[in-house]
Scaffold this motif. Structure first.
Motif, PDB file in Angstrom:
ATOM      1  N   VAL A 150      21.227   3.625   9.538  1.00  0.00           N
ATOM      2  CA  VAL A 150      19.944   4.250   9.297  1.00  0.00           C
ATOM      3  C   VAL A 150      18.890   3.649  10.207  1.00  0.00           C
ATOM      4  N   GLY A 151      18.983   2.368  10.452  1.00  0.00           N
ATOM      5  CA  GLY A 151      18.016   1.680  11.299  1.00  0.00           C
ATOM      6  C   GLY A 151      18.255   1.944  12.755  1.00  0.00           C
ATOM      7  N   PRO A 152      17.333   1.484  13.622  1.00  0.00           N
ATOM      8  CA  PRO A 152      17.424   1.768  15.036  1.00  0.00           C
ATOM      9  C   PRO A 152      18.346   0.857  15.821  1.00  0.00           C
ATOM     10  N   GLY A 153      19.202   0.082  15.183  1.00  0.00           N
ATOM     11  CA  GLY A 153      20.155  -0.700  15.951  1.00  0.00           C
ATOM     12  C   GLY A 153      20.003  -2.185  15.754  1.00  0.00           C
ATOM     13  N   PRO A 154      20.508  -3.005  16.702  1.00  0.00           N
ATOM     14  CA  PRO A 154      20.501  -4.440  16.555  1.00  0.00           C
ATOM     15  C   PRO A 154      19.115  -5.035  16.387  1.00  0.00           C
ATOM     16  N   SER A 155      18.099  -4.396  16.965  1.00  0.00           N
ATOM     17  CA  SER A 155      16.751  -4.944  16.867  1.00  0.00           C
ATOM     18  C   SER A 155      16.064  -4.560  15.568  1.00  0.00           C
ATOM     19  N   TYR A 156      16.833  -3.980  14.684  1.00  0.00           N
ATOM     20  CA  TYR A 156      16.292  -3.438  13.434  1.00  0.00           C
ATOM     21  C   TYR A 156      15.560  -4.483  12.617  1.00  0.00           C
ATOM     22  N   HIS A 157      16.059  -5.705  12.641  1.00  0.00           N
ATOM     23  CA  HIS A 157      15.483  -6.741  11.798  1.00  0.00           C
ATOM     24  C   HIS A 157      14.297  -7.420  12.462  1.00  0.00           C
ATOM     25  N   GLY A 158      13.874  -6.979  13.644  1.00  0.00           N
ATOM     26  CA  GLY A 158      12.761  -7.588  14.336  1.00  0.00           C
ATOM     27  C   GLY A 158      11.440  -7.320  13.643  1.00  0.00           C
ATOM     28  N   THR A 159      10.471  -8.188  13.956  1.00  0.00           N
ATOM     29  CA  THR A 159       9.144  -8.062  13.361  1.00  0.00           C
ATOM     30  C   THR A 159       8.470  -6.756  13.767  1.00  0.00           C
ATOM     31  N   GLY A 160       8.688  -6.334  15.022  1.00  0.00           N
ATOM     32  CA  GLY A 160       8.064  -5.111  15.505  1.00  0.00           C
ATOM     33  C   GLY A 160       8.437  -3.909  14.683  1.00  0.00           C
ATOM     34  N   HIS A 161       9.726  -3.756  14.391  1.00  0.00           N
ATOM     35  CA  HIS A 161      10.175  -2.618  13.588  1.00  0.00           C
ATOM     36  C   HIS A 161       9.644  -2.717  12.165  1.00  0.00           C
ATOM     37  N   PHE A 162       9.557  -3.935  11.656  1.00  0.00           N
ATOM     38  CA  PHE A 162       9.047  -4.107  10.304  1.00  0.00           C
ATOM     39  C   PHE A 162       7.579  -3.690  10.228  1.00  0.00           C
ATOM     40  N   ILE A 163       6.793  -4.055  11.230  1.00  0.00           N
ATOM     41  CA  ILE A 163       5.372  -3.689  11.249  1.00  0.00           C
ATOM     42  C   ILE A 163       5.208  -2.175  11.349  1.00  0.00           C
ATOM     43  N   ILE A 164       6.028  -1.547  12.204  1.00  0.00           N
ATOM     44  CA  ILE A 164       5.985  -0.089  12.326  1.00  0.00           C
ATOM     45  C   ILE A 164       6.327   0.561  10.991  1.00  0.00           C
ATOM     46  N   GLY A 165       7.362   0.053  10.346  1.00  0.00           N
ATOM     47  CA  GLY A 165       7.743   0.588   9.041  1.00  0.00           C
ATOM     48  C   GLY A 165       6.651   0.401   8.004  1.00  0.00           C
ATOM     49  N   ALA A 166       5.984  -0.764   8.038  1.00  0.00           N
ATOM     50  CA  ALA A 166       4.888  -1.013   7.104  1.00  0.00           C
ATOM     51  C   ALA A 166       3.729  -0.047   7.349  1.00  0.00           C
ATOM     52  N   LEU A 167       3.455   0.258   8.636  1.00  0.00           N
ATOM     53  CA  LEU A 167       2.387   1.198   8.969  1.00  0.00           C
ATOM     54  C   LEU A 167       2.719   2.595   8.455  1.00  0.00           C
ATOM     55  N   PHE A 168       3.967   3.030   8.655  1.00  0.00           N
ATOM     56  CA  PHE A 168       4.374   4.327   8.127  1.00  0.00           C
ATOM     57  C   PHE A 168       4.250   4.362   6.610  1.00  0.00           C
ATOM     58  N   GLY A 169       4.639   3.278   5.952  1.00  0.00           N
ATOM     59  CA  GLY A 169       4.525   3.206   4.504  1.00  0.00           C
ATOM     60  C   GLY A 169       3.071   3.277   4.048  1.00  0.00           C
ATOM     61  N   LEU A 170       2.190   2.627   4.795  1.00  0.00           N
ATOM     62  CA  LEU A 170       0.762   2.661   4.475  1.00  0.00           C
ATOM     63  C   LEU A 170       0.203   4.068   4.617  1.00  0.00           C
ATOM     64  N   LEU A 171       0.573   4.745   5.691  1.00  0.00           N
ATOM     65  CA  LEU A 171       0.097   6.110   5.920  1.00  0.00           C
ATOM     66  C   LEU A 171       0.638   7.069   4.854  1.00  0.00           C
ATOM     67  N   SER A 172       1.873   6.861   4.446  1.00  0.00           N
ATOM     68  CA  SER A 172       2.434   7.717   3.394  1.00  0.00           C
ATOM     69  C   SER A 172       1.687   7.523   2.087  1.00  0.00           C
ATOM     70  N   CYS A 173       1.230   6.301   1.842  1.00  0.00           N
ATOM     71  CA  CYS A 173       0.471   6.008   0.637  1.00  0.00           C
ATOM     72  C   CYS A 173      -0.890   6.709   0.671  1.00  0.00           C
ATOM     73  N   VAL A 174      -1.546   6.686   1.837  1.00  0.00           N
ATOM     74  CA  VAL A 174      -2.823   7.385   1.998  1.00  0.00           C
ATOM     75  C   VAL A 174      -2.628   8.884   1.805  1.00  0.00           C
ATOM     76  N   SER A 175      -1.552   9.423   2.379  1.00  0.00           N
ATOM     77  CA  SER A 175      -1.256  10.844   2.246  1.00  0.00           C
ATOM     78  C   SER A 175      -1.040  11.217   0.789  1.00  0.00           C
ATOM     79  N   PHE A 176      -0.321  10.381   0.057  1.00  0.00           N
ATOM     80  CA  PHE A 176      -0.080  10.629  -1.366  1.00  0.00           C
ATOM     81  C   PHE A 176      -1.394  10.655  -2.141  1.00  0.00           C
ATOM     82  N   SER A 177      -2.296   9.735  -1.827  1.00  0.00           N
ATOM     83  CA  SER A 177      -3.585   9.684  -2.507  1.00  0.00           C
ATOM     84  C   SER A 177      -4.421  10.927  -2.199  1.00  0.00           C
ATOM     85  N   LEU A 178      -4.369  11.393  -0.954  1.00  0.00           N
ATOM     86  CA  LEU A 178      -5.088  12.608  -0.587  1.00  0.00           C
ATOM     87  C   LEU A 178      -4.548  13.814  -1.351  1.00  0.00           C
ATOM     88  N   TRP A 179      -3.221  13.807  -1.589  1.00  0.00           N
ATOM     89  CA  TRP A 179      -2.645  14.895  -2.379  1.00  0.00           C
ATOM     90  C   TRP A 179      -3.198  14.895  -3.805  1.00  0.00           C
TER      91      TRP A 179
END
Length: 299
Positions: A150-179
């Motif tokens: 499911v993840g993007p490969g060997p670099s999946y556990h890197g901090t960069g991917h985690f930050i990107i995932g956290a940003l997507f999660g934050l945006l999804s939360c804002v979207s849910f609140s707008l709904w």
């Protein structure tokens, strides 16, 4: 269910499409049976509100949520939902649907609850913590579905991917609140729960289809059989969209958007428990409740 279907090789974007298609098939007949008179009330304003509900509470929030799931874990994404009451509270004040009333006990409780929700999410994100060994079932449903990562490969556990995932999660939360905010406004002029849910699911399926068709080039991804893919889209469509949207819309109409949002943190507890029982995940305190649980969830 998302994890199982994704590990079986199914595109997450296609899952979103089928999810709202199944929900539409369930809700449209119910709307026609119980709220046929609502058809006369549908106008441009209602369609616009349904479009926004389908966007913020359907296609957009789900795709953001699933992209966050790709880069983090099921438990971490569920933890981000702890921010939903905070965003909903802030947006409700901005749209004059809630009053701050900091001098009253109710106002103080809302502000303290909002700060606690944000603080808890930040602790979960940045604090590593220790492992929690409560039980071990040795059950891992994912071991039967190992077609792709499911993840993007060997670099999946890197901090960069985690930050990107956290940003997507934050945006999804804002979207849910707008709904929730938009759903509250829609319920005032169009108080038909079955019909509003059907319209929202229909809009979400159309939006999700347009996005998936433009981004998913492999048409084999759209094939369903008597397997985990069909079970997943049927389950999340009927339970996760049709029933969920109907019940949340009902709660919003009765108590407002903030009331409906405050129950979201329970998802973190439920996902963590079920993930540890059925996906052979290890519970960890703090951020790595999601981070170190991830290798088992992703294999």
């Amino acid at each position: 269910m998302y994890k199982l279907a994704a590990n079986d090789g199914m595109s997450l974007r296609v899952i979103v499409v089928y999810r709202f298609m199944f929900a539409t098939v369930i809700m449209v007949p119910l709307a026609l049976i119980f709220e046929r008179k609502s058809l006369k009330k549908i106008n441009r304003k209602v369609l616009l509100q349904a479009f926004l509900c389908g966007l913020f509470g359907g296609s957009l929030v789900q795709n953001l949520y699933l992209q966050s799931l790709v880069h983090t874990s099921a438990t971490f994404v569920a933890a981000m939902i702890n921010l939903a009451p905070a965003f909903t509270f802030i947006l409700a004040i901005c749209f004059k649907m809630e009053k701050l009333a900091i001098r009253t006990n109710a106002g103080k409780a809302k502000v303290c609850g909002t700060l606690m929700g944000i603080g808890g999410a930040m602790v979960f994100t940045f604090y590593k913590g220790i492992d929690i060994n409560i039980w071990s079932t040795n059950v891992n449903l994912l071991k039967h579905h190992h077609h792709q990562q499911v993840g993007p490969g060997p670099s999946y556990h890197g901090t960069g991917h985690f930050i990107i995932g956290a940003l997507f999660g934050l945006l999804s939360c804002v979207s849910f609140s707008l709904w929730l905010i938009n759903q509250a406004k829609m319920s005032v002029g169009f108080p038909y729960l079955y019909s509003s849910t059907a319209l929202m699911c229909l809009m979400g399926s159309i939006q999700g289809t347009l996005y998936a068709v433009c981004t998913v080039r492999d048409w084999n991804q759209w094939k369903l059989g008597w397997n985990i893919r069909l079970l997943t889209v049927a389950f999340v469509g009927i339970i996760g969209s049709a029933l969920f949207v109907f019940l949340v819309s009902w709660a919003v109409r009765l108590k407002g958007p903030l009331y409906a949002a405050i129950f979201n943190p329970l998802g973190l507890v439920l996902v963590a428990i079920v993930g540890s029982l059925l996906l052979d995940g290890t519970l960890y305190l703090g951020r790595y409740n999601g981070g170190k649980m991830r290798p088992n969830l992703e294999r």
